[in-house]
Structures are given as structure tokens and as C-alpha cells.
Design an enzyme around this catalytic site. Sequence first.
Site, short mmCIF file in Angstrom:
data_model
loop_
_atom_site.label_atom_id
_atom_site.label_comp_id
_atom_site.label_asym_id
_atom_site.label_seq_id
_atom_site.Cartn_x
_atom_site.Cartn_y
_atom_site.Cartn_z
N TYR A 147 -32.40 -17.60 51.01
CA TYR A 147 -30.98 -17.34 51.27
C TYR A 147 -30.78 -17.12 52.75
O TYR A 147 -31.54 -16.37 53.38
CB TYR A 147 -30.51 -16.11 50.49
N ASP A 242 -35.55 -16.94 59.83
CA ASP A 242 -34.40 -16.11 59.47
C ASP A 242 -34.93 -14.69 59.28
O ASP A 242 -35.49 -14.35 58.23
CB ASP A 242 -33.74 -16.64 58.20
N LYS A 270 -28.23 -7.37 59.94
CA LYS A 270 -28.59 -6.08 59.31
C LYS A 270 -29.01 -5.01 60.32
O LYS A 270 -28.16 -4.45 60.99
CB LYS A 270 -29.63 -6.31 58.22
N1 HOZ Z 1 -26.52 -11.09 49.65
C1 HOZ Z 1 -26.67 -9.80 50.21
C2 HOZ Z 1 -28.08 -9.31 50.14
N2 HOZ Z 1 -29.09 -10.26 50.13
C3 HOZ Z 1 -25.77 -8.81 49.52
C4 HOZ Z 1 -24.68 -8.42 50.38
C5 HOZ Z 1 -23.77 -7.34 49.79
O1 HOZ Z 1 -23.37 -7.43 48.64
O2 HOZ Z 1 -23.46 -6.43 50.51
#
Ligand code: HOZ
Length: 438
Positions: A147, A242, A270
Amino acid sequence: MSERDFPESRRLHEEARRLMPGGVNSPVRAFGRVGGDPIYISSGSGATIRDVDGNTWLDYVGSWGPMILGHDHPVIRKAVEEALSRGTSFGAPTAAEVEMAGLIVGMVPSVDLVRLVNSGTEATMSAVRLARAATGRAKIVTFRGGYHGHADPFLVEAGSGAATIGVPSSPGVTSGTAADTLTAEYNDSDTVGALFAEHPEAIAAIIVEPVAGNMGCVPPLPGFLETLRILCDREGALLIFDEVMTGFRLAPGGAQQRFGILPDLTTLGKIVGGGLPIGAYGGRTDLMRQIAPDGPVYQAGTLSGNPLATAAGIATLEYLATHPEVYEHLELLSDRLADGFEALIRDQGYPITWNRVGSMGSLFFHDGPVTGWTDAAVADGDRFTRWFQAMLERGIYLAPSPFEAGFLSAAHTTEDIDRTLDAAAGSLTVTFRGGTDG
Ligand code: HOZ
């Protein structure tokens, strides 16, 4: 603590569902995979979060990664409060951006120049645009269950929330875009080699999470990242790490420092924002000089380098750079957690697998090993749901999806880990032997 004990969360979610798709601003938060209404959070402190019904939870989500120092860390709070008093956005250069860039360049081994953006998604989509421009090629290689945010080229067999809600390849992504995304198997470099053979001189870049964190946590097997580096060099493609999840988490310089493999471009998010919205991408000077206004590859943003976000980011990175004991503490906690899970597996014979690298990890309801999407996807989803609910009953807040990693913070203690292992022993009994907590 069970679903019926959260009346205020339930009330808020009913209202939220009338106002927002699924009642949320990011799909996996809706608890769709695990059932029940999501818990609405009111505050956080250290390793715990508090909900609107007055319950306190030991938090292993950590805002999906950013909160490596724990919630409401005094150093971060002070930095943001001071920045707030000076103004929230100018859309003009600030000294904080220079300081922030200096920290990133100083800490991340392969980054010579960096551009700040507002999220991990912006970072990855911009890095891919640059890779395409620099190589004059269109195609990229991603990994099934990987992802890289929600930009169109990445929503092809994607992990994280996309896999969680069952749309790994999203409607709305044109077939032309999808055709330029080639997918390989994580930890299987032969599948990458086959793509290069099939598409000679057409692949601009491989983009990879050096530790996969969006199909659950899947560490790279020995040699995997090295082989990707060799393949890219041989084929004239760029290697993009990433490091949105792993950056500043697995070492001050991220996974590339931990594993000693240098990519051409790195994407960050993050932790780099200390809990406020920032992303960044950076890499080799000759590549980054192609970004506007030095070069023709366009990318911009009104709130990029935002004063509040850079204040939180600078405070976090400076803290991490000057407190190596944070990483020692995280490794110690991670070892303790792993030892506990290994004992449970050994003594109880549960068909589960605990994967981890440093302070990220996850439990798979699969009799391991789990080395890629093929394994992660067949893990038992019903058991995950029972496990998640049983841990919730015991005051432990986990990511509400089997396709996410959990995160430790510097604020977690050995007592927290022991409490978690006690909760895990009880929850696994409920998960495998039946019965309920309710
Ligand atoms: N896709 C995000 C973690 N891999 C989640 C983001 C969120 O819901 O804050």
C-alpha cells in the site's frame, strides 16, 4: 467492556453516518471488518487513549504509526504551542522548513534533497511522477498487498484499507492507469525479474515498503531488498522505498539504515510529522533537481511545509536523533512481546504467526510463515474478528483489520507488554476454544 458499553460512541457514529461516507474519513476506521461501531476517541496520553464514554485503552494503533513518542508528548506539545502563537500558515518560505529539511537529509542515508508535502499519498504519487520523468518510462512495479496511499496508480491489488473492505483494485481507476501498474509478489524477486523480462525498458521504478506494513507486518526475507536494488541497477529503473511506516521507526534513518540498502528515492509520512499532517519525498540530487522550480517535474501545495506540522516534525525528529535510548527501549519491548507470543504458540499449539521488525508487528491467524500476500490473504478472518473483540474486552486497542501493523511507542512499558500478553492469552483461548466474554 463490550459494544453495549459505548453509548456515546454509538450515538456519534449514528450521526456521523448521516454526514460522512461510512461515518468516517478513512475507511478502515469504520470497524467494518471486525463488527460493532468504532470507538470515538476524546484524548490520548502516553501509551493510552481515552474514549468519549470514559474508557481508557492501551493503544497499539498509535494513529497508524506517527505516535512513536506516545500521545501528548510534552516536547511536541510545547513546540506546536509555540508555533501556534506565531501563526498557522503563510504560504511562503519559513525557517522551520529549512530546519526540517536539514534534519531529514541528516538522518535518512539516501536523501540528499527533500520536498515536503502534506501526506504519504502525496509523497508516493510525486515520487512516481519524478521516476517516470527521470527514466522516460511509464510502468511501475508494486507488490500485491502493498500500500502506498490512495493515488490511482497504487490502487491495483492494494493492501491496507483497500484490502480490508474488499476493493484492492478500486473502481474509478482507469484501465490505462491500471495497465501501467505491474504487480509482483512480496519477497519473491523472481516475480519482479519476470516483469522486467516481459516489459523491457518500460519500467520506471519499483516502489516497495522495505518492511510491508499494510498486509499485516511482513519483514523482507534476507536478500530480497538487495535483489531489488540489483535488478533496478541492471534494468535502468529506480528503486523507491516507501518508508511512510518504517521511516524514523526502525532506526533514525529508517529501514534503509537498518538493512543497509539505499534506494534512489524515499517517501516519508507519519512520524515525520510528529502527529500532524506531513509527507516528504527525497533522494539523489540529480533526481530531485528535476522537481519544479529547479526542473520541469511539477508538484506544489498550499499547505506544504505548514508551520504547525513542521514544528511537530522538527521536535519529533530532533528528539529521536538525540535519544538513541528510544530505539533500545522499543527493541526491548518488541523482544518481550515476541518471546511472549512464541511461548503461547509453543505451549498452546495455536496455529498463529507473530511477525515483527523492531517496533512494528502483527499477528496472523495462519500457521506461518507469512512472507507475502498469498499467506496473509488466507489467514483466518473470523478468528481475527474474535481476537480483536476479545482484546477490546481486555482494554487493548488494536487496528481493526488483519491487514494493518501494530505499533509500539516509547511510552509503552514492560508492564504494558506483560498486561498485553495476559490479555492475549485470554483472548486466544476465547478465539480458539469458543465461549464469549460477554
Ligand atoms: N490506511 C491507513 C493505515 N495503513 C489507515 C489510515 C487511517 O484510517 O487513519
